[in-house]
Write a protein that holds these residues in place. Structure first.
Motif, PDB file in Angstrom:
ATOM      1  N   GLY A 178       9.964   1.664   6.197  1.00  0.00           N
ATOM      2  CA  GLY A 178       9.405   0.323   6.116  1.00  0.00           C
ATOM      3  C   GLY A 178       8.117   0.196   5.340  1.00  0.00           C
ATOM      4  O   GLY A 178       7.426  -0.825   5.438  1.00  0.00           O
ATOM      5  N   ARG A 179       7.782   1.191   4.516  1.00  0.00           N
ATOM      6  CA  ARG A 179       6.516   1.161   3.783  1.00  0.00           C
ATOM      7  C   ARG A 179       6.665   0.640   2.352  1.00  0.00           C
ATOM      8  O   ARG A 179       5.684   0.166   1.760  1.00  0.00           O
ATOM      9  N   PHE A 180       7.862   0.750   1.778  1.00  0.00           N
ATOM     10  CA  PHE A 180       8.051   0.414   0.377  1.00  0.00           C
ATOM     11  C   PHE A 180       9.258  -0.506   0.190  1.00  0.00           C
ATOM     12  O   PHE A 180      10.203  -0.492   0.971  1.00  0.00           O
ATOM     13  N   VAL A 181       9.178  -1.269  -0.897  1.00  0.00           N
ATOM     14  CA  VAL A 181      10.301  -2.064  -1.378  1.00  0.00           C
ATOM     15  C   VAL A 181      10.521  -1.699  -2.836  1.00  0.00           C
ATOM     16  O   VAL A 181       9.558  -1.567  -3.600  1.00  0.00           O
ATOM     17  N   LEU A 204       7.000  -1.550  -4.772  1.00  0.00           N
ATOM     18  CA  LEU A 204       6.047  -2.391  -4.063  1.00  0.00           C
ATOM     19  C   LEU A 204       5.696  -1.737  -2.737  1.00  0.00           C
ATOM     20  O   LEU A 204       6.558  -1.186  -2.061  1.00  0.00           O
ATOM     21  N   ALA A 205       4.414  -1.799  -2.376  1.00  0.00           N
ATOM     22  CA  ALA A 205       3.935  -1.250  -1.114  1.00  0.00           C
ATOM     23  C   ALA A 205       3.710  -2.395  -0.132  1.00  0.00           C
ATOM     24  O   ALA A 205       3.046  -3.390  -0.469  1.00  0.00           O
ATOM     25  N   LEU A 206       4.269  -2.268   1.069  1.00  0.00           N
ATOM     26  CA  LEU A 206       4.087  -3.265   2.115  1.00  0.00           C
ATOM     27  C   LEU A 206       2.847  -2.946   2.944  1.00  0.00           C
ATOM     28  O   LEU A 206       2.533  -1.766   3.174  1.00  0.00           O
ATOM     29  N   ASP A 207       2.160  -3.998   3.417  1.00  0.00           N
ATOM     30  CA  ASP A 207       1.022  -3.757   4.295  1.00  0.00           C
ATOM     31  C   ASP A 207       1.503  -3.629   5.741  1.00  0.00           C
ATOM     32  O   ASP A 207       2.706  -3.691   6.026  1.00  0.00           O
ATOM     33  N   ALA A 208       0.571  -3.451   6.664  1.00  0.00           N
ATOM     34  CA  ALA A 208       0.927  -3.189   8.060  1.00  0.00           C
ATOM     35  C   ALA A 208       1.590  -4.380   8.729  1.00  0.00           C
ATOM     36  O   ALA A 208       2.338  -4.218   9.704  1.00  0.00           O
ATOM     37  N   THR A 209       1.363  -5.591   8.206  1.00  0.00           N
ATOM     38  CA  THR A 209       1.982  -6.777   8.793  1.00  0.00           C
ATOM     39  C   THR A 209       3.409  -6.984   8.308  1.00  0.00           C
ATOM     40  O   THR A 209       4.140  -7.807   8.862  1.00  0.00           O
ATOM     41  N   PHE A 214      17.262   9.236  -8.577  1.00  0.00           N
ATOM     42  CA  PHE A 214      15.829   9.508  -8.591  1.00  0.00           C
ATOM     43  C   PHE A 214      15.415  10.154  -7.279  1.00  0.00           C
ATOM     44  O   PHE A 214      15.881   9.763  -6.208  1.00  0.00           O
ATOM     45  N   ASP A 215      14.524  11.133  -7.365  1.00  0.00           N
ATOM     46  CA  ASP A 215      13.856  11.667  -6.183  1.00  0.00           C
ATOM     47  C   ASP A 215      12.654  10.770  -5.880  1.00  0.00           C
ATOM     48  O   ASP A 215      11.920  10.376  -6.787  1.00  0.00           O
ATOM     49  N   LEU A 216      12.459  10.450  -4.606  1.00  0.00           N
ATOM     50  CA  LEU A 216      11.390   9.552  -4.210  1.00  0.00           C
ATOM     51  C   LEU A 216      10.197  10.332  -3.663  1.00  0.00           C
ATOM     52  O   LEU A 216      10.355  11.191  -2.800  1.00  0.00           O
ATOM     53  N   ASP A 217       9.017  10.011  -4.161  1.00  0.00           N
ATOM     54  CA  ASP A 217       7.797  10.615  -3.627  1.00  0.00           C
ATOM     55  C   ASP A 217       7.538   9.993  -2.254  1.00  0.00           C
ATOM     56  O   ASP A 217       7.358   8.772  -2.149  1.00  0.00           O
ATOM     57  N   PRO A 218       7.518  10.789  -1.183  1.00  0.00           N
ATOM     58  CA  PRO A 218       7.370  10.211   0.155  1.00  0.00           C
ATOM     59  C   PRO A 218       6.014   9.575   0.403  1.00  0.00           C
ATOM     60  O   PRO A 218       5.883   8.748   1.312  1.00  0.00           O
ATOM     61  N   THR A 219       5.027   9.930  -0.401  1.00  0.00           N
ATOM     62  CA  THR A 219       3.678   9.379  -0.215  1.00  0.00           C
ATOM     63  C   THR A 219       3.481   8.081  -0.982  1.00  0.00           C
ATOM     64  O   THR A 219       2.935   7.107  -0.456  1.00  0.00           O
ATOM     65  N   THR A 220       3.950   8.053  -2.225  1.00  0.00           N
ATOM     66  CA  THR A 220       3.722   6.895  -3.091  1.00  0.00           C
ATOM     67  C   THR A 220       4.933   5.977  -3.226  1.00  0.00           C
ATOM     68  O   THR A 220       4.795   4.832  -3.652  1.00  0.00           O
TER      69      THR A 220
END
Length: 353
Positions: free
Chosen positions: A264-267, A280-285, A327-333
């Protein structure tokens, strides 16, 4: 193939543009690489696919003016057998034109019919084959775009995470339609409609894994509409927008598919024309998104994006270049790094199962 028990995936494609129909591929669990195992062109333009919950039956739309859906056997992902999906019965008319998407829920197959601006429910037999249409829900309205929004254009149909509601993105009316499906009769009943900003052209949406938010990707404007979702009342509420292209983009581009990370951190969103994948990075809300970057999609005209079951890889079906790139996804970014591709003329979608 060797006898190793790889996973499997299926690629849909446009036969009218040189595609081979439905391609069955094995998936290497270590690298994510795809290897073809068989193909069928038994139905024209199987542009979108879905699998039965037990993985035994594969369903496809036939995106033609007449409009149909079909059921196939779904070959196992091992090296045994010829790997070719086989029709179960005949294709069934959807009583709508140019179906672009489908979903299986409550014992019925639902199709979103772009050309006629309608949604169809089909009953499913005991063998997984398709029976007759049990209900058709027709949309009305239009939008400001002089060519693309002269009437309704249902583009995607899916059940919400609770299973209570059916959501349909309508590109022609700038709205998301919400309905219910009677599991016994197969009747569709309109419940509500959420209006989005005029001229945006909503194409597809994806839910946040927590279930309380949904993200609508707009085709006619390169934006993502962030929404709250109330499953108790069946209400979708827009709360903001985010761009899916950088300000420096100077090419006409039409967004196609949206995917949310399993945590739930990225779109991720696919951009046709710009030929990129937006991160896109999602915020905590879960209600604000920031465009982090875009990366090349590995080909041209990315029509579909999908995560593999592990959530560690992203696959793009590049329609005009005729390939599926992974594609391999970077788990941090969350940033994708190209890892490989397979030839797939006129590719339109990829599903795993």
């Amino acid at each position: 193939m060797s006898g190793r028990n790889d996973g499997r995936a299926f690629i849909g494609s446009f036969t009218s543009a040189g595609g081979r129909g439905i391609i069955h591929v094995a998936v290497d669990p270590d690298t994510g690489a795809l290897t073809e195992r068989g193909a069928t062109d038994a139905v024209a333009d199987p542009s979108f696919l879905t699998l039965a919950p037990d993985g035994s039956v594969l369903y496809a739309v036939s995106e033609t003016d007449e409009g149909a859906a079909a059921a196939f056997t779904a070959p196992a992902g091992t090296g045994a057998g010829d790997g070719v999906p086989r029709l179960i019965g005949d294709p069934v008319p959807v009583r709508g034109s140019s179906p672009t998407h489908l979903t299986l829920t409550a014992g019925h197959l639902l199709t979103a019919n772009y050309g006629s601006g309608s949604v169809t429910a089909l009953s499913v037999g005991g063998d997984g084959g398709l029976l007759s249409a049990t209900g058709v829900l027709r949309h009305e309205g239009g939008g400001p775009h002089p060519e693309r929004q002269r009437g309704p254009h249902a583009h995607q149909v899916l059940a919400d995470p609770s299973g209570r509601w059916i959501l349909v993105t309508d590109l022609g009316t700038d709205s998301v339609r919400i309905s219910s499906l009677d599991p016994a009769s197969g009747e569709l009943t309109a419940h509500g409609e959420t209006a989005l900003r005029p001229g945006t052209g909503p194409r597809h949406l994806a839910f946040h894994p927590a279930g309380g938010h949904a993200y609508v990707l707009n085709e006619l404007e390169p934006t993502l509409t962030l929404c709250r979702w109330d499953a108790a009342g069946g209400v979708l509420e827009p709360v903001g927008e985010a761009p899916v292209l950088p300000d420096s983009a100077d090419v006409a581009s039409y967004a196609s598919e949206v995917v949310v990370s399993q945590d739930g951190r990225f779109v991720w969103a696919a951009n046709r024309g710009h030929d990129s994948i937006a991160v896109l990075a999602l915020d905590a809300t879960h209600e604000k998104a920031e465009l982090v970057t875009t990366v090349p999609c590995g080909g041209t005209w990315p029509r579909d994006l999908v995560l593999d079951p592990t959530g560690r890889r992203l696959y793009a079906a590049n329609e005009h270049s005729g390939d599926v790139t992974w594609f391999d996804l970077d788990p941090t970014t969350g940033i994708p790094a190209r890892a490989g591709s397979i030839e797939a003329p006129a590719a339109s979608c990829v599903i795993f199962g």
